[in-house]
Enzyme design. Sequence first.
Site, PDB file in Angstrom:
ATOM      1  N   ASP A   1       9.671  -3.355   0.237  1.00  0.00           N
ATOM      2  CA  ASP A   1       9.175  -2.033   0.998  1.00  0.00           C
ATOM      3  C   ASP A   1       9.493  -2.040   2.204  1.00  0.00           C
ATOM      4  O   ASP A   1       8.137  -1.942   2.649  1.00  0.00           O
ATOM      5  CB  ASP A   1       8.802  -1.420  -0.008  1.00  0.00           C
ATOM      6  CG  ASP A   1       8.515   0.045   0.009  1.00  0.00           C
ATOM      7  OD1 ASP A   1       9.296   0.742   0.744  1.00  0.00           O
ATOM      8  OD2 ASP A   1       7.713   0.873  -0.714  1.00  0.00           O
TER       9      ASP A   1
ATOM     10  N   CYS B   1      12.507   3.957   2.356  1.00  0.00           N
ATOM     11  CA  CYS B   1      12.973   5.293   2.361  1.00  0.00           C
ATOM     12  C   CYS B   1      12.838   6.043   3.909  1.00  0.00           C
ATOM     13  O   CYS B   1      13.202   7.089   4.050  1.00  0.00           O
ATOM     14  CB  CYS B   1      11.201   6.091   2.743  1.00  0.00           C
ATOM     15  SG  CYS B   1      10.123   5.360   3.605  1.00  0.00           S
TER      16      CYS B   1
ATOM     17  N   ALA C   1       0.402  -1.254   0.129  1.00  0.00           N
ATOM     18  CA  ALA C   1       0.225  -0.332   0.084  1.00  0.00           C
ATOM     19  C   ALA C   1       1.186   1.345  -0.456  1.00  0.00           C
ATOM     20  O   ALA C   1       1.700   1.218   0.534  1.00  0.00           O
ATOM     21  CB  ALA C   1      -0.772   0.112   1.129  1.00  0.00           C
TER      22      ALA C   1
END
Length: 469
Positions: free
Chosen positions: A354, A407, A289
């Site tokens: 991720d 990130c 998501a």
Amino acid sequence: MQDNPSQVSLWRQLQGAASILMAVRDGQSMTAALEDVDATLRPGVQSLSFHVLRWLGRAEALRQLLVKRAPPPEADALLCVALALAWSDCEAPYTTHTLVDQAVEAAKRSEATQHQASFINGCLRRFLRERDELVALTEKSPQAVWNHPQWWIDRVRKDHPAHWQAILQANNKRAPLVLRINQRKTTQAEYLRELEALNIEASPVGKQGVILDLARPVTALPGFAEGHFSVQDAAAQLAAPLLLEGLDKPTRPLVTSPASLTSEGAEPAGRATAPIEPTRLRILDACAAPGGKTAHLLELAECAVTALDIDARRCERIEQNLQRLGLQATIVVGDARRPDTWWDGRLYDGILLDAPCTASGIVRRHPDVRWLRRPTDIAQLADIQARLLDTLWPLLKPGGRMLYCTCSVFKAEGDNQIQMFVTHHTDALLMPSPGHLLPQSGLETSVFSDNPMREQDGFYYALLEKTGR
């Protein structure tokens, strides 16, 4: 700089920004806190809150100079909001006198601060008289200079000794609006021409990216409803092509009955042989998501993607985003750490992980992150990342590839994490990978000569191949 408040009274927006600051100080994200703000106020409050959280370190240092003992939380939040907005003429969205007047008005109009209105007025009037001297004194505080918590400054300096100042400076810049073009619908060049025809200034970034000179509502851009683009930072746009590059597409031979073969096992002479039909790559997008990377994978290749996320509501967003883009994936609500609850037992050609992280690389877009995180978060998240790597690795077929990304600019969530994984998994080969991509905000602040992108958030990428040993 504006001399007059906008259509919605500035004092009301300042009250809203103060409520956002209080929520962040209580551990709530700015995004969540903004949902409680009245819709008519939200755009202005969001704009002011972004500014305040970028310069909160300076504001808190100024408040400490103006009054040694912190006032009640509501008054302190409003005071820090005004100081963050007014400390620099070149940064202020309104004239300093307008900000001070409206901040005092905001204090008078709220039951929580009306008894502190005279105190706030006195502090801000003194600030106007002594601003240059007070700002100069705050230069002694690293938290005021860099507008990050001290522990964060120390960590970035340790991890990136040659670039730590540029990283912190980039974090305090406004992030631009970056689009990823859906190449199944249009091309980068075609979309740039479409924007030019509408007098919207934009430029290419990467292979599918378009960066707008001025941010604007994405729903008003051409092709939004038709799925011509998604919003995705340039650094995040590297994920899908990195994983897909080098993955051999498997083939499925045409099934031939034994009776149709000659004694040598070949087709009889003169019989046409149907072409071999390629099968689609099986790819798992773990922690998928809101679906940006899932969509990019589907835009670039004929693949069967399983988009996995633990949050059912966020999985609904994946579905909505894919529907707008005209794409399909298998969306699964499940915990990536528990494959036994969702995995069908078939190995994947590629896995995109991720992983959850501190988000220390996307502070430009989420300036509240630096004030929400605590030093202990890094180790806790690194442990989750390690468990995800260990759990998902067996789901990858020999010769397959896993792309690990976060990130984050912290090495505990990047280089250190992957070096530890490779050390303990002899069948994991670290392929040429970007590693840590550091946040950059245009040519004027870029010092990373080895990266031609020049405009990106902070990210980490490691591409791992399963050797079969």
